[in-house]
Design a protein around this motif. Sequence first.
Motif, short mmCIF file in Angstrom:
data_model
loop_
_atom_site.label_atom_id
_atom_site.label_comp_id
_atom_site.label_asym_id
_atom_site.label_seq_id
_atom_site.Cartn_x
_atom_site.Cartn_y
_atom_site.Cartn_z
N ASN A 23 -4.14 3.50 -7.21
CA ASN A 23 -4.66 2.72 -6.01
C ASN A 23 -3.94 1.14 -6.01
O ASN A 23 -3.83 0.75 -4.72
N ASP A 24 -3.29 0.70 -7.10
CA ASP A 24 -2.50 -0.22 -7.24
C ASP A 24 -1.09 -0.33 -6.50
O ASP A 24 -0.38 -1.21 -6.44
N ASP A 71 -0.70 9.64 1.31
CA ASP A 71 -0.61 8.56 1.98
C ASP A 71 1.09 8.34 2.42
O ASP A 71 1.85 8.49 1.83
N VAL A 78 -1.91 9.52 -3.58
CA VAL A 78 -2.46 8.21 -4.11
C VAL A 78 -3.89 8.77 -4.72
O VAL A 78 -4.48 9.65 -4.24
N THR A 79 -4.37 8.18 -5.86
CA THR A 79 -5.40 8.63 -6.70
C THR A 79 -6.21 7.29 -7.50
O THR A 79 -5.37 6.47 -7.64
N ASP A 80 -7.25 7.60 -7.48
CA ASP A 80 -7.88 6.54 -8.52
C ASP A 80 -8.10 6.88 -9.80
O ASP A 80 -8.78 6.44 -10.56
#
Length: 117
Positions: A23-24, A71, A78-80
């Motif tokens: 996420n960053d 994305d 993208v992943t958390d």
Amino acid sequence: MEQSTQRSLVSSSDVNGTAVYGNDGVQIGTIDHLMIDKESGRVAYAVMGFGGFLGLGEDHFPVPWGKLRFDTAHNGFVTDLTESEVTGAPDRHDDWRTDRDWERRTHEHYGVPFYWM
């Protein structure tokens, strides 16, 4: 006349090697290959490569497909995911691809819906 829209289909060969970002915005790995459920045709897992240098010493882990989203700004997924989440996932064994109990525990661990339901 109906307006044309961009199709969202992609070849599996185009997904292999795609970068995965946290996420960053920092790249955390790449997709090595996909695991597809033969009966439903749904993508079940992205087997991701984490760590290593140019693929040397890289570890591969199956991550439920529901943990990733494409994305367009990154032209990647993208992943958390966190490192502890990946390393704390249920251990795989030789027959993990046919073990529904392992799959259930894995999806519960990652907090995503089962792909087979």
